[in-house]
Scaffold this motif. Sequence first.
Motif, PDB file in Angstrom:
ATOM      1  N   ASN A 154      47.038  45.789  38.302  1.00  0.00           N
ATOM      2  CA  ASN A 154      45.705  45.118  38.173  1.00  0.00           C
ATOM      3  C   ASN A 154      45.726  43.853  38.868  1.00  0.00           C
ATOM      4  O   ASN A 154      46.863  42.916  38.748  1.00  0.00           O
ATOM      5  CB  ASN A 154      45.298  44.952  36.948  1.00  0.00           C
ATOM      6  CG  ASN A 154      44.795  46.460  36.294  1.00  0.00           C
ATOM      7  OD1 ASN A 154      44.668  47.480  36.937  1.00  0.00           O
ATOM      8  ND2 ASN A 154      44.981  46.523  35.007  1.00  0.00           N
ATOM      9  N   SER A 155      44.877  43.607  39.853  1.00  0.00           N
ATOM     10  CA  SER A 155      44.807  42.338  40.431  1.00  0.00           C
ATOM     11  C   SER A 155      43.641  41.807  40.484  1.00  0.00           C
ATOM     12  O   SER A 155      42.563  42.641  40.593  1.00  0.00           O
ATOM     13  CB  SER A 155      45.462  42.541  42.062  1.00  0.00           C
ATOM     14  OG  SER A 155      46.695  43.020  41.877  1.00  0.00           O
ATOM     15  N   VAL A 156      43.240  40.627  41.298  1.00  0.00           N
ATOM     16  CA  VAL A 156      41.854  40.167  41.741  1.00  0.00           C
ATOM     17  C   VAL A 156      42.054  39.137  42.996  1.00  0.00           C
ATOM     18  O   VAL A 156      43.198  38.680  43.329  1.00  0.00           O
ATOM     19  CB  VAL A 156      41.662  39.113  40.659  1.00  0.00           C
ATOM     20  CG1 VAL A 156      42.522  38.109  40.262  1.00  0.00           C
ATOM     21  CG2 VAL A 156      40.230  38.727  40.713  1.00  0.00           C
ATOM     22  N   ASP A 157      41.105  39.493  43.718  1.00  0.00           N
ATOM     23  CA  ASP A 157      40.974  38.562  45.030  1.00  0.00           C
ATOM     24  C   ASP A 157      40.055  37.219  44.966  1.00  0.00           C
ATOM     25  O   ASP A 157      39.813  36.866  43.668  1.00  0.00           O
ATOM     26  CB  ASP A 157      40.582  39.514  46.229  1.00  0.00           C
ATOM     27  CG  ASP A 157      39.146  40.027  46.072  1.00  0.00           C
ATOM     28  OD1 ASP A 157      38.435  39.452  45.230  1.00  0.00           O
ATOM     29  OD2 ASP A 157      38.497  40.734  46.915  1.00  0.00           O
ATOM     30  N   ALA A 158      40.301  36.541  45.997  1.00  0.00           N
ATOM     31  CA  ALA A 158      39.569  35.260  45.947  1.00  0.00           C
ATOM     32  C   ALA A 158      37.921  35.403  45.786  1.00  0.00           C
ATOM     33  O   ALA A 158      37.300  34.700  45.127  1.00  0.00           O
ATOM     34  CB  ALA A 158      39.506  34.617  47.360  1.00  0.00           C
ATOM     35  N   GLU A 159      37.390  36.541  45.928  1.00  0.00           N
ATOM     36  CA  GLU A 159      35.961  36.817  45.608  1.00  0.00           C
ATOM     37  C   GLU A 159      35.800  37.265  44.171  1.00  0.00           C
ATOM     38  O   GLU A 159      34.842  37.597  43.679  1.00  0.00           O
ATOM     39  CB  GLU A 159      35.272  37.771  46.474  1.00  0.00           C
ATOM     40  CG  GLU A 159      35.068  36.998  47.729  1.00  0.00           C
ATOM     41  CD  GLU A 159      34.343  35.875  47.819  1.00  0.00           C
ATOM     42  OE1 GLU A 159      33.302  35.941  47.243  1.00  0.00           O
ATOM     43  OE2 GLU A 159      34.691  34.870  48.639  1.00  0.00           O
ATOM     44  N   GLY A 160      36.950  37.455  43.443  1.00  0.00           N
ATOM     45  CA  GLY A 160      36.807  37.936  42.091  1.00  0.00           C
ATOM     46  C   GLY A 160      36.644  39.677  41.820  1.00  0.00           C
ATOM     47  O   GLY A 160      36.437  40.103  40.881  1.00  0.00           O
ATOM     48  N   ASN A 161      37.056  40.331  42.874  1.00  0.00           N
ATOM     49  CA  ASN A 161      37.007  41.550  43.133  1.00  0.00           C
ATOM     50  C   ASN A 161      38.107  42.233  42.033  1.00  0.00           C
ATOM     51  O   ASN A 161      39.191  41.733  42.203  1.00  0.00           O
ATOM     52  CB  ASN A 161      37.100  42.314  44.323  1.00  0.00           C
ATOM     53  CG  ASN A 161      35.808  42.223  45.237  1.00  0.00           C
ATOM     54  OD1 ASN A 161      34.804  42.560  44.837  1.00  0.00           O
ATOM     55  ND2 ASN A 161      36.103  41.525  46.213  1.00  0.00           N
ATOM     56  N   ALA A 162      37.736  43.211  41.280  1.00  0.00           N
ATOM     57  CA  ALA A 162      38.732  43.800  40.337  1.00  0.00           C
ATOM     58  C   ALA A 162      39.366  45.100  41.325  1.00  0.00           C
ATOM     59  O   ALA A 162      38.805  45.935  41.582  1.00  0.00           O
ATOM     60  CB  ALA A 162      38.190  44.597  39.172  1.00  0.00           C
ATOM     61  N   LEU A 163      40.712  44.588  41.385  1.00  0.00           N
ATOM     62  CA  LEU A 163      41.560  45.826  42.214  1.00  0.00           C
ATOM     63  C   LEU A 163      42.742  46.212  41.450  1.00  0.00           C
ATOM     64  O   LEU A 163      42.984  45.582  40.449  1.00  0.00           O
ATOM     65  CB  LEU A 163      42.084  45.015  43.641  1.00  0.00           C
ATOM     66  CG  LEU A 163      40.998  44.274  44.252  1.00  0.00           C
ATOM     67  CD1 LEU A 163      41.429  43.393  45.397  1.00  0.00           C
ATOM     68  CD2 LEU A 163      39.836  45.279  44.709  1.00  0.00           C
TER      69      LEU A 163
END
Length: 451
Positions: free
Chosen positions: A231-240
Amino acid sequence: MRKLVARRAAVKAASLGAAATVLLAPLSGTATAEPAPPQLSADALPAELVEAIARDLKMTPTEYLDRAARAQQLREYARDFRSERPDSFAGAWMAADGKAVVAVTSPDAASIAAADGYQTRLAPISADSLESSLMQLNQWITALPRELSEAINSVAIDFLNSQLVLSVANTPAGHVLNLPTLIANIKVILSPGSGGPVERRPMGGDTYISAPSSLHDSSLRNVDVCSFGFNSVDAEGNALNISAGHCDPNLGKANQEAGVYLPNLKDLPNSPELGTFVSATLGGENALDYSVIKLNDRAVRAGMDQPSVRGANGTTLAITGTADPITGAPVCKSGQSSTFTCGFVVADRVETQLYTAEGESKTIRGFASSACTLGGDSGGAIVSGTLALGITSGSNAADAPDCNEANVALAPYGGTATLGIPIRAILADIDATAGGGIGSGIQVRTRPNAG
């Protein structure tokens, strides 16, 4: 290391071909170095992982965590040592007794490494020279007709004996190969070829299914099964979530988006959707195999957007950071078919030729471990200690019904082998290709999502 099969499992049919060539090389240096994050304490590991550590590694949880931490220290030291003394560096690994070893080509270099607290070994050939020989051998292999190149299971660098080890399938095609004469110090061994396609039913835990179109599409014939990775998160806060690239059924199409679902075995067409593939890579300039899944609100509400990976019986392991592969480091992996299994990194750089169902050759770069991996485990998380190390791409045991049978069948040939894709290389590639969109500034989650 035998032939690695990178195959997502399928409810009705398998859909990706087998690896033809595996090239094992020393430290790759493909990712930016960073200090090793702290590990969890031994009592924080889930019971199923503790059981796998004892069964597969014959270690206590404390020994596992300690060796994982020392492996990362060796990785950083070896990277710096090789950068400063490229002609003297001949490899680095964690020995079977857990001690860190640095191989060098001169007594002066040995004195430096010994003074820094490492065991040393003198070698006649530097790592750079072995890599040069490996590149020449790779050029010869890729020039072969496909029916011959597929008979070559692997090419490995044997640091202990300063030689390349060529593993050839024990088949008529394998026996007629003419070995190149431009490279000295080649040892040839015979090993079994890969098996055929396998059907695999999904299991609980970290399973997802995907299809190129809607699950309600009457023309749909294949539903693929893979495993969620980190589970990851990008700079915009998208749950990936990061999984394997070959798990995206629309890989290579103009629109790579495809639905990702939690399988409902009693009513497969109505399986709840958890997200969508937004990008996928197989081969290419950086030779990686990964996909990015954007999790939807349903998945986030269910707790998927957390710093953990799931194993047997739904138990979770909290992820505390990321790491780089180093030969001899202990690893454990989760996956929908084989749950938690453990092993050691046996090579920290692997280059594999994958043939897709359309016959197209793709070069994949990663690392090899001895952890057992089955069909459907693709995309699952590989950890060292409690650090994210990579995701599963392929295995020489992909066609086995279970790890017990795989271990017995492959024991005469060195045991099971898994191809992993380094997480730090994946993160760097996602960020570099995101163009400011989804995935830009991506990081593996190491802290709970507060909301």
